[in-house]
Design a protein around this motif. Structure first.
Motif, PDB file in Angstrom:
ATOM      1  N   MET A  26       0.828  -1.205   0.000  1.00 21.12           N
ATOM      2  CA  MET A  26       0.000   0.000   0.000  1.00 21.12           C
ATOM      3  C   MET A  26       0.866   1.260   0.000  1.00 21.12           C
ATOM      4  O   MET A  26       0.578   2.228  -0.703  1.00 21.12           O
ATOM      5  CB  MET A  26      -0.941   0.016   1.213  1.00 21.12           C
ATOM      6  N   TYR A  27       1.941   1.244   0.790  1.00 17.66           N
ATOM      7  CA  TYR A  27       2.845   2.392   0.834  1.00 17.66           C
ATOM      8  C   TYR A  27       3.449   2.641  -0.546  1.00 17.66           C
ATOM      9  O   TYR A  27       3.473   3.768  -1.038  1.00 17.66           O
ATOM     10  CB  TYR A  27       3.952   2.174   1.868  1.00 17.66           C
ATOM     11  N   THR A  28       3.939   1.573  -1.171  1.00 13.08           N
ATOM     12  CA  THR A  28       4.540   1.695  -2.494  1.00 13.08           C
ATOM     13  C   THR A  28       3.529   2.205  -3.502  1.00 13.08           C
ATOM     14  O   THR A  28       3.822   3.106  -4.304  1.00 13.08           O
ATOM     15  CB  THR A  28       5.112   0.342  -2.952  1.00 13.08           C
ATOM     16  N   PHE A  29       2.331   1.657  -3.480  1.00  9.99           N
ATOM     17  CA  PHE A  29       1.292   2.096  -4.406  1.00  9.99           C
ATOM     18  C   PHE A  29       0.951   3.569  -4.189  1.00  9.99           C
ATOM     19  O   PHE A  29       0.842   4.341  -5.143  1.00  9.99           O
ATOM     20  CB  PHE A  29       0.042   1.233  -4.235  1.00  9.99           C
ATOM     21  N   ASP A  30       0.810   3.966  -2.923  1.00 10.57           N
ATOM     22  CA  ASP A  30       0.417   5.342  -2.615  1.00 10.57           C
ATOM     23  C   ASP A  30       1.500   6.364  -2.939  1.00 10.57           C
ATOM     24  O   ASP A  30       1.225   7.402  -3.530  1.00 10.57           O
ATOM     25  CB  ASP A  30       0.038   5.472  -1.144  1.00 10.57           C
ATOM     26  N   TYR A  31       2.741   6.084  -2.548  1.00  8.28           N
ATOM     27  CA  TYR A  31       3.776   7.108  -2.617  1.00  8.28           C
ATOM     28  C   TYR A  31       4.744   6.951  -3.779  1.00  8.28           C
ATOM     29  O   TYR A  31       5.453   7.900  -4.106  1.00  8.28           O
ATOM     30  CB  TYR A  31       4.539   7.163  -1.297  1.00  8.28           C
ATOM     31  N   VAL A  32       4.782   5.817  -4.431  1.00 10.25           N
ATOM     32  CA  VAL A  32       5.661   5.645  -5.583  1.00 10.25           C
ATOM     33  C   VAL A  32       4.863   5.738  -6.877  1.00 10.25           C
ATOM     34  O   VAL A  32       5.279   6.385  -7.828  1.00 10.25           O
ATOM     35  CB  VAL A  32       6.434   4.305  -5.506  1.00 10.25           C
ATOM     36  N   PHE A  33       3.703   5.092  -6.906  1.00 14.22           N
ATOM     37  CA  PHE A  33       2.907   5.048  -8.127  1.00 14.22           C
ATOM     38  C   PHE A  33       1.718   6.006  -8.114  1.00 14.22           C
ATOM     39  O   PHE A  33       0.900   5.980  -9.029  1.00 14.22           O
ATOM     40  CB  PHE A  33       2.415   3.620  -8.379  1.00 14.22           C
ATOM     41  N   GLY A  34       1.583   6.845  -7.086  1.00 11.61           N
ATOM     42  CA  GLY A  34       0.531   7.851  -7.056  1.00 11.61           C
ATOM     43  C   GLY A  34      -0.847   7.328  -6.714  1.00 11.61           C
ATOM     44  O   GLY A  34      -1.853   7.926  -7.081  1.00 11.61           O
ATOM     45  N   GLY A  35      -0.939   6.239  -6.025  1.00 13.26           N
ATOM     46  CA  GLY A  35      -2.222   5.637  -5.695  1.00 13.26           C
ATOM     47  C   GLY A  35      -3.097   6.504  -4.809  1.00 13.26           C
ATOM     48  O   GLY A  35      -4.317   6.525  -4.960  1.00 13.26           O
ATOM     49  N   GLN A  36      -2.476   7.235  -3.896  1.00 11.95           N
ATOM     50  CA  GLN A  36      -3.255   8.102  -3.009  1.00 11.95           C
ATOM     51  C   GLN A  36      -3.973   9.162  -3.826  1.00 11.95           C
ATOM     52  O   GLN A  36      -5.134   9.456  -3.597  1.00 11.95           O
ATOM     53  CB  GLN A  36      -2.350   8.753  -1.961  1.00 11.95           C
ATOM     54  N   GLY A  37      -3.290   9.716  -4.797  1.00 10.06           N
ATOM     55  CA  GLY A  37      -3.920  10.712  -5.676  1.00 10.06           C
ATOM     56  C   GLY A  37      -5.050  10.113  -6.489  1.00 10.06           C
ATOM     57  O   GLY A  37      -6.078  10.743  -6.705  1.00 10.06           O
ATOM     58  N   MET A  38      -4.856   8.868  -6.943  1.00  7.78           N
ATOM     59  CA  MET A  38      -5.919   8.190  -7.690  1.00  7.78           C
ATOM     60  C   MET A  38      -7.136   7.964  -6.816  1.00  7.78           C
ATOM     61  O   MET A  38      -8.269   8.171  -7.242  1.00  7.78           O
ATOM     62  CB  MET A  38      -5.422   6.835  -8.208  1.00  7.78           C
ATOM     63  N   ARG A  39      -6.887   7.546  -5.583  1.00  9.12           N
ATOM     64  CA  ARG A  39      -7.987   7.301  -4.650  1.00  9.12           C
ATOM     65  C   ARG A  39      -8.697   8.602  -4.320  1.00  9.12           C
ATOM     66  O   ARG A  39      -9.921   8.660  -4.269  1.00  9.12           O
ATOM     67  CB  ARG A  39      -7.456   6.648  -3.372  1.00  9.12           C
ATOM     68  N   ASP A  40      -7.918   9.670  -4.106  1.00  3.49           N
ATOM     69  CA  ASP A  40      -8.513  10.966  -3.775  1.00  3.49           C
ATOM     70  C   ASP A  40      -9.338  11.508  -4.934  1.00  3.49           C
ATOM     71  O   ASP A  40     -10.381  12.124  -4.724  1.00  3.49           O
ATOM     72  CB  ASP A  40      -7.428  11.983  -3.411  1.00  3.49           C
ATOM     73  N   SER A  41      -8.870  11.296  -6.157  1.00  3.49           N
ATOM     74  CA  SER A  41      -9.587  11.840  -7.305  1.00  3.49           C
ATOM     75  C   SER A  41     -10.886  11.086  -7.585  1.00  3.49           C
ATOM     76  O   SER A  41     -11.709  11.546  -8.366  1.00  3.49           O
ATOM     77  CB  SER A  41      -8.701  11.820  -8.553  1.00  3.49           C
ATOM     78  N   ASP A  42     -11.067   9.954  -6.937  1.00  7.18           N
ATOM     79  CA  ASP A  42     -12.283   9.170  -7.149  1.00  7.18           C
ATOM     80  C   ASP A  42     -13.394   9.553  -6.166  1.00  7.18           C
ATOM     81  O   ASP A  42     -14.489   9.022  -6.238  1.00  7.18           O
ATOM     82  CB  ASP A  42     -11.957   7.677  -7.031  1.00  7.18           C
ATOM     83  N   THR A  43     -13.127  10.488  -5.255  1.00 10.23           N
ATOM     84  CA  THR A  43     -14.143  10.941  -4.311  1.00 10.23           C
ATOM     85  C   THR A  43     -14.901  12.122  -4.916  1.00 10.23           C
ATOM     86  O   THR A  43     -14.474  12.706  -5.919  1.00 10.23           O
ATOM     87  CB  THR A  43     -13.502  11.394  -2.985  1.00 10.23           C
ATOM     88  N   MET A  44     -16.005  12.492  -4.305  1.00 13.13           N
ATOM     89  CA  MET A  44     -16.792  13.628  -4.793  1.00 13.13           C
ATOM     90  C   MET A  44     -15.956  14.910  -4.734  1.00 13.13           C
ATOM     91  O   MET A  44     -15.938  15.686  -5.689  1.00 13.13           O
ATOM     92  CB  MET A  44     -18.061  13.791  -3.949  1.00 13.13           C
ATOM     93  N   TYR A  45     -15.218  15.101  -3.651  1.00  6.14           N
ATOM     94  CA  TYR A  45     -14.361  16.275  -3.501  1.00  6.14           C
ATOM     95  C   TYR A  45     -13.274  16.282  -4.576  1.00  6.14           C
ATOM     96  O   TYR A  45     -12.984  17.320  -5.175  1.00  6.14           O
ATOM     97  CB  TYR A  45     -13.727  16.287  -2.109  1.00  6.14           C
ATOM     98  N   GLY A  46     -12.676  15.129  -4.837  1.00  3.55           N
ATOM     99  CA  GLY A  46     -11.625  15.033  -5.845  1.00  3.55           C
ATOM    100  C   GLY A  46     -12.138  15.339  -7.234  1.00  3.55           C
ATOM    101  O   GLY A  46     -11.473  16.020  -8.024  1.00  3.55           O
ATOM    102  N   LYS A  47     -13.321  14.843  -7.548  1.00  4.13           N
ATOM    103  CA  LYS A  47     -13.913  15.103  -8.865  1.00  4.13           C
ATOM    104  C   LYS A  47     -14.237  16.588  -9.025  1.00  4.13           C
ATOM    105  O   LYS A  47     -14.025  17.174 -10.085  1.00  4.13           O
ATOM    106  CB  LYS A  47     -15.159  14.253  -9.062  1.00  4.13           C
ATOM    107  N   LEU A  48     -14.746  17.197  -7.967  1.00  7.30           N
ATOM    108  CA  LEU A  48     -15.042  18.626  -8.000  1.00  7.30           C
ATOM    109  C   LEU A  48     -13.755  19.429  -8.184  1.00  7.30           C
ATOM    110  O   LEU A  48     -13.707  20.375  -8.980  1.00  7.30           O
ATOM    111  CB  LEU A  48     -15.752  19.053  -6.710  1.00  7.30           C
ATOM    112  N   ARG A  49     -12.701  19.039  -7.480  1.00 12.14           N
ATOM    113  CA  ARG A  49     -11.422  19.723  -7.600  1.00 12.14           C
ATOM    114  C   ARG A  49     -10.869  19.623  -9.022  1.00 12.14           C
ATOM    115  O   ARG A  49     -10.382  20.615  -9.577  1.00 12.14           O
ATOM    116  CB  ARG A  49     -10.423  19.114  -6.610  1.00 12.14           C
ATOM    117  N   GLN A  50     -10.958  18.440  -9.610  1.00  9.06           N
ATOM    118  CA  GLN A  50     -10.490  18.263 -10.984  1.00  9.06           C
ATOM    119  C   GLN A  50     -11.291  19.125 -11.955  1.00  9.06           C
ATOM    120  O   GLN A  50     -10.739  19.746 -12.862  1.00  9.06           O
ATOM    121  CB  GLN A  50     -10.606  16.797 -11.408  1.00  9.06           C
TER     122      GLN A  50
END
Length: 63
Positions: A26-50
């Motif tokens: 999970m750490y590698t996915f989040d901080y090396v491959f940008g997984g946290q950003g992907m997860r954040d962009s899938d929320t209502m707040y993330g979609k609104l921000r985009q």
């Protein structure tokens, strides 16, 4: 490194099994491959921000 001496590494012994380390994955996915950003962009707040970001860039280009 091209001038380094080489030697035989001998016999390779592979482990009989491999266990997954979920926290490390999970750490590698989040901080090396940008997984946290992907997860954040899938929320209502993330979609609104985009959407607001794309509108902002559109306005910058037009005016």
């Amino acid at each position: 490194m091209a001038n380094m001496l080489t030697q035989d590494i001998g016999e390779i012994h592979h482990p009989p099994f491999v266990l997954r380390h979920r926290e490390a994955d999970m750490y590698t996915f989040d901080y090396v491959f940008g997984g946290q950003g992907m997860r954040d962009s899938d929320t209502m707040y993330g979609k609104l921000r985009q959407r607001l970001s794309s509108i902002k860039q559109y306005v910058k280009k037009r005016f």
